[in-house]
Structures are given as C-alpha cells and as structure tokens.
Write a protein that holds these residues in place. Structure first.
Motif, PDB file in Angstrom:
ATOM      1  N   GLN A  38       1.654  13.468   3.606  1.00 10.27           N
ATOM      2  CA  GLN A  38       1.545  14.044   4.942  1.00 10.27           C
ATOM      3  C   GLN A  38       0.508  13.295   5.777  1.00 10.27           C
ATOM      4  N   ARG A  39      -0.626  12.963   5.167  1.00  9.40           N
ATOM      5  CA  ARG A  39      -1.672  12.213   5.873  1.00  9.40           C
ATOM      6  C   ARG A  39      -1.155  10.841   6.313  1.00  9.40           C
ATOM      7  N   ILE A  40      -0.463  10.172   5.399  1.00  6.37           N
ATOM      8  CA  ILE A  40       0.089   8.850   5.706  1.00  6.37           C
ATOM      9  C   ILE A  40       1.133   8.969   6.799  1.00  6.37           C
ATOM     10  N   LEU A  41       2.006   9.966   6.689  1.00  4.18           N
ATOM     11  CA  LEU A  41       3.028  10.196   7.707  1.00  4.18           C
ATOM     12  C   LEU A  41       2.372  10.421   9.071  1.00  4.18           C
ATOM     13  N   THR A  67       0.835  -1.210   0.000  1.00  5.68           N
ATOM     14  CA  THR A  67       0.000   0.000   0.000  1.00  5.68           C
ATOM     15  C   THR A  67       0.871   1.263   0.000  1.00  5.68           C
ATOM     16  N   ASN A  68       0.241   2.398  -0.190  1.00  2.28           N
ATOM     17  CA  ASN A  68       0.966   3.665  -0.099  1.00  2.28           C
ATOM     18  C   ASN A  68       1.533   3.867   1.303  1.00  2.28           C
ATOM     19  N   HIS A  69       0.813   3.424   2.328  1.00  2.00           N
ATOM     20  CA  HIS A  69       1.346   3.507   3.689  1.00  2.00           C
ATOM     21  C   HIS A  69       2.657   2.724   3.777  1.00  2.00           C
ATOM     22  N   GLY A  70       2.661   1.535   3.198  1.00  2.00           N
ATOM     23  CA  GLY A  70       3.874   0.727   3.202  1.00  2.00           C
ATOM     24  C   GLY A  70       5.008   1.383   2.437  1.00  2.00           C
ATOM     25  N   HIS A  71       4.682   1.969   1.296  1.00  2.00           N
ATOM     26  CA  HIS A  71       5.717   2.629   0.501  1.00  2.00           C
ATOM     27  C   HIS A  71       6.300   3.845   1.218  1.00  2.00           C
TER      28      HIS A  71
END
Length: 101
Positions: A46-49, A14-18
C-alpha cells in the motif's frame, strides 16, 4: 555466476519496481495479490502503491468496488543516472507490456 553466491540477499529490481511490474501486467490486480507476488506485506504494498500514485506513474480509477490502474510508461525513471529512460523501457526490458484498462 558462483554457486556460493547467496541469491536472496539482494535483487536488481526494487520492491517499487516489482509492484509497478505487477500492476502493469494486470491493472485490476488486488493489493493482496501484489503483496503475495512481491513477497512483502500488504501494508508495504500500500505504501509503495501510494508512492507510485503520488509520483504519477499510476492513475487509479474505481470501477464498482474494484480498483483499476493505468500505467504511464512515458514517464522517466527516477534515478538521476536513468532519467534518460522511460519506465516503459523497464517494462519492455522485463517483458511486461502495460495492459489497457
């Protein structure tokens, strides 16, 4: 593997993983660079971070005007099927070793 299968419609990570993998590889990486590498907007990065920081997978330290992140590889993966594994196993699987800050 079929050449007829579209390669850009989905991914295993996922993008979170990336985002997590980018930061693990370079704890001083700038958010713009993370967004560019992952192929998302800076706002999404930024949201994921924020999610990763709130969940404790990363710790943020300010060094002057720079952000330096610390990865916590001992924490469990989030999906119930994966909770027996630590995020460090994901980093190892994808050949990313957390760098010291």
């Amino acid at each position: 593997w079929s050449q007829d299968m579209p390669t850009e419609t989905w991914t295993f990570v996922t993008n979170h993983g990336h985002v997590f993998l980018c930061i693990a590889s370079d704890p001083e990486i700038r958010l713009k660079e993370v967004a560019d590498r992952v192929g998302i907007t800076e706002r999404s990065a930024q949201r994921i971070l924020s999610d990763l920081l709130a969940a404790g997978y990363l710790t943020l330290t300010k060094v002057g005007r720079r952000n330096v992140y610390e990865v916590h590889p001992e924490l469990p993966l989030r999906h119930p099927m994966d909770r027996g594994n630590q995020v460090g196993a994901l980093l190892k699987l994808l050949n990313r070793k957390p760098r010291a800050k």
